[in-house]
Design an enzyme around this catalytic site. Sequence first.
Site, short mmCIF file in Angstrom:
data_model
loop_
_atom_site.label_atom_id
_atom_site.label_comp_id
_atom_site.label_asym_id
_atom_site.label_seq_id
_atom_site.Cartn_x
_atom_site.Cartn_y
_atom_site.Cartn_z
N GLY A 54 55.15 22.03 17.17
CA GLY A 54 53.83 21.41 17.04
C GLY A 54 53.97 19.92 16.76
CD GLU A 70 45.92 33.08 19.21
OE1 GLU A 70 44.87 33.40 19.80
OE2 GLU A 70 46.17 31.92 18.83
CE LYS A 88 56.50 27.59 19.50
NZ LYS A 88 55.93 28.08 18.23
N1 LIG Z 1 47.37 24.88 19.04
C1 LIG Z 1 48.62 24.79 18.65
O1 LIG Z 1 48.94 24.85 17.48
C2 LIG Z 1 49.69 24.58 19.66
C3 LIG Z 1 50.99 24.20 19.25
C4 LIG Z 1 51.99 23.98 20.22
C5 LIG Z 1 51.68 24.17 21.56
N2 LIG Z 1 50.42 24.56 21.92
C6 LIG Z 1 50.14 24.77 23.31
O2 LIG Z 1 49.10 23.91 23.72
C7 LIG Z 1 48.32 24.51 24.75
C8 LIG Z 1 46.87 24.48 24.36
O3 LIG Z 1 46.67 25.20 23.17
P1 LIG Z 1 45.25 25.36 22.50
O4 LIG Z 1 45.45 26.02 21.20
O5 LIG Z 1 44.54 24.05 22.51
O6 LIG Z 1 44.56 26.38 23.52
P2 LIG Z 1 43.01 26.60 23.84
O7 LIG Z 1 42.20 26.29 22.64
O8 LIG Z 1 42.92 27.92 24.47
O9 LIG Z 1 42.65 25.47 24.92
C9 LIG Z 1 43.04 25.57 26.24
C10 LIG Z 1 42.17 24.63 27.08
O10 LIG Z 1 42.61 24.69 28.44
C11 LIG Z 1 41.48 24.81 29.28
N3 LIG Z 1 41.83 25.51 30.51
C12 LIG Z 1 42.24 26.79 30.65
N4 LIG Z 1 42.50 27.10 31.95
C13 LIG Z 1 42.24 25.97 32.63
C14 LIG Z 1 42.28 25.64 34.01
N5 LIG Z 1 42.67 26.54 34.93
N6 LIG Z 1 41.96 24.39 34.38
C15 LIG Z 1 41.57 23.47 33.47
N7 LIG Z 1 41.49 23.72 32.16
C16 LIG Z 1 41.82 24.96 31.74
C17 LIG Z 1 40.48 25.59 28.47
O11 LIG Z 1 39.19 25.36 29.00
P3 LIG Z 1 37.89 26.13 28.42
O12 LIG Z 1 37.53 25.37 27.17
O13 LIG Z 1 36.87 25.95 29.51
O14 LIG Z 1 38.29 27.53 28.16
C18 LIG Z 1 40.69 25.01 27.09
O15 LIG Z 1 39.94 23.84 26.92
C19 LIG Z 1 48.89 25.90 24.92
O16 LIG Z 1 49.76 25.90 26.03
C20 LIG Z 1 49.65 26.14 23.65
O17 LIG Z 1 50.72 27.03 23.81
C21 LIG Z 1 49.43 24.74 21.00
#
Ligand SMILES: NC(=O)c1ccc[n+]([C@@H]2O[C@H](COP(=O)([O-])OP(=O)(O)OC[C@H]3O[C@@H](n4cnc5c(N)ncnc54)[C@H](OP(=O)(O)O)[C@@H]3O)[C@@H](O)[C@H]2O)c1
Lengths: 469, 315
Positions: free
Chosen positions: B111, B167, B182
């Site tokens: 992160g 989740e 990772k």
């Molecule tokens: N959150 C963390 O702590 C964390 C840490 C390290 C890495 N990550 C990584 O960061 C990424 C995002 O995490 P998150 O927690 O922010 O996830 P999230 O809340 O599910 O957000 C994902 C976003 O991507 C959009 N999206 C999904 N499919 C799409 C498509 N086909 N075209 C365009 N946009 C699309 C979604 O749109 P909608 O809003 O319309 O659904 C949403 O806004 C993931 O890969 C995760 O593994 C997250």
Amino acid sequence: MRIVMKFGGTSVASAERIKNVAERVKGSGRGHQVVVVCSAMGDVTDELLALCADASKGMEKPVEERLASVRETHLAALAAAVGDKEVRRKVQGMLNLTLSQLEKLARGSTVLGELTPRSRDAILSCGERLSNPIVMGALIEKGVDAVFLTGGEAGIMTDDRFGDATPLLEVTKFQVSEKLSPLLAEGKTPVVTGYIGATQSGDTTTLGRGGSDFTGTLIASAVDADEVWIWSDVDGLMTADPRLVPSARVLREISYEEAGEMAVFGAKALHPRTLEPVAEKGIPVRFRNTFKPDDPGTVVKRNPKLYSKSVVKGVALVKEVAVITVRGASMVGKPGSAARIFDVMGRSGINVLMISQSVSESNISLVVARSAMEKGANALELALLGDGGYRHILTEGDVSAVAVVGGAMRSTKGVAATAFGAISAKGINIKMIASGSSNQNLSLIVAEKDAKDTVRAIHSAFRLDRLNS
Amino acid sequence: MDRSGWLIDEHGIDLRKALKAKKETGRVSPRVHDAPSAAVIRDIEAEVLIEATPTDFKTGEPGFSHMKAAFESRKHVVTCNKGPLALAYYALHELARHNGVQLRFSGAVGGGTPVLDFGKTCSTGDRLIGIRGILNGTCNYILTRMEGEGVAFEAALAGAQKEGYAEADPSLDVDGFDTAVKLVITANHLKLSKAGIKDVKIRGIRGISSKEVTKARREGKAVRLIASASAESGLVVAPTIVEREHPLCISGANNAVEFDCEYSGPKVIIGKGAGGPETASSLLRDLLEVRAKIDGQPGSRPAWRAAGAVGGPAR
Ligand SMILES: NC(=O)c1ccc[n+]([C@@H]2O[C@H](COP(=O)([O-])OP(=O)(O)OC[C@H]3O[C@@H](n4cnc5c(N)ncnc54)[C@H](OP(=O)(O)O)[C@@H]3O)[C@@H](O)[C@H]2O)c1
């Protein structure tokens, strides 16, 4: 097992042979997952090359004739190779699409009297894009669940050097695996055009000479195949060209490095990078004869066990070479002389096959393709003669290179002595001893008139005619 | 850009407005767009793609296609999306190299904690022997709760879900998959291994009983889900008993990674392993790094262009 089977142009040259290919895939592939890769039919690629030449000169009539001949060849092959109406109609649709694209491209270029490298590749790719659907049809008729894909559709991505494109290996491996592995898991048999890739923006590219074999090994590495079978009309890789040495034998096993050397020195026209993707993973490549399905052919693999006592595995003749010698007393001990020379050759786009440097005589000799001799010598004169250190640039055009190939050869004592002894016993003078970049070959430069005798003398000195007995 | 559309403004997007719209309507754009997102990424005039779509461990999509489109149109990529990186690490790097652009992904592991950069620095000028660490905060949170409250796995998991640490479908976390992904990215990034996700021996924490946890605690030890990579033992993810005194033995939803080097010895980095603002900070860090590298490169685009001036020689 998972097997990639590649069939060369002669193996798909007629309807009869295409049926034979389907037989091979069905028979030898029974119980296995198979990916089929085919070249263009017979001399179709040559026909398309000629068509390109005509089109770029704006020669309408020959272009039309060639288009008609390509159309005719494939439609006739389809009619004879595929009996089932339903299947034939499906393949016919695919052929018509490609044929009309080909015609548009060819006519467009003819009107302009100009052919870009990109259009040229689009035209050249049609040979494979026409032959493979027919093979697919023949397979379906035999009850094999075959699907057709172009190299680009299969995921082979290249740079945009049209005509001799280089695959982006990692991207290709990933994409091909994503595309083909699920098909194989479903029990389908993908039939993929050899020789063809696509740039990242989707333009069709071709991989250069021998590119279909390369397609086969790229796919094998991507889908983690157990073996690659390269089918052609010869029995395998041989100890020498049988037209030169009638007693030449088929090698049963050799290493990737040895096969690579043989490819460089023309024993079989392998794309120089063919073995790269499979050598990395240790996937064996089998060269087999389509007409002798029971013959095991040659296996290229890691650590071959056979012939462990014979250091020398083959001898090849490279005709049409020339030697350029740079002479100059003050070159001795001057650092970077060789690098300087290589630089000049590289900038002139000339491939240096071998190099030999004799410190005492302060010479550096380069072996190049004969067609590049004049150009190379001129470039060197322009670049070096003003410098003082270099005195003369000499050329010698009536020479041939004879390459003796075998694993870890230079670390084995006596190989050179045996070779030299055999050659001098024939009264032949060795002009130069050169080395490639590996320790898997020893190359000798002799007068062109002595070349064949040199090959034969070496072949018998190392008893290559008795290799399998 | 989100699933239903995108906002494009040459003069910059009003973030406050966009976020408000997203909150109220669930969409960034007032209109629903249906062009494929990869095509939009390819055709838009921009310098960097920040890719943060959900991680897909099986296909890497849509992230892989998005990044491919960005590279094709010579855009740099900053991402925290683990899927494409774990599945196509070398393919993505090859595409970036081929197009002369940068790929940065410091948020993909740890992160906001710069695990990858720290590892890189540790191994520069030294030889990295192995990596060991806790790479999934959710699992660590669950194990810590089992330890503190003496509860069973299921109860601790339910607790973690209630607190928002896990989740609704926790399997990717608790079965060790997220940790393995990772680990693969880290091992490849630090050139310790060319292994892919299929090569990792994975055991998650589902089978851990409160008995085991309690026994370890009584002996001055603790159970942790440890990811490790070394030349000898390959890539392994498994519940492991560690000394309570060991710096890796952290509590709560945190990450800790140890880099062991031949000459300079072991070093440990500890920090929060996930979280929105935390991960966003690493995206921002990467974005600035992209800028810095462009500026440092001779012959790259001059600064006046970035400042918004017009005219001047074409690129
Ligand atoms: N959150 C963390 O702590 C964390 C840490 C390290 C890495 N990550 C990584 O960061 C990424 C995002 O995490 P998150 O927690 O922010 O996830 P999230 O809340 O599910 O957000 C994902 C976003 O991507 C959009 N999206 C999904 N499919 C799409 C498509 N086909 N075209 C365009 N946009 C699309 C979604 O749109 P909608 O809003 O319309 O659904 C949403 O806004 C993931 O890969 C995760 O593994 C997250």
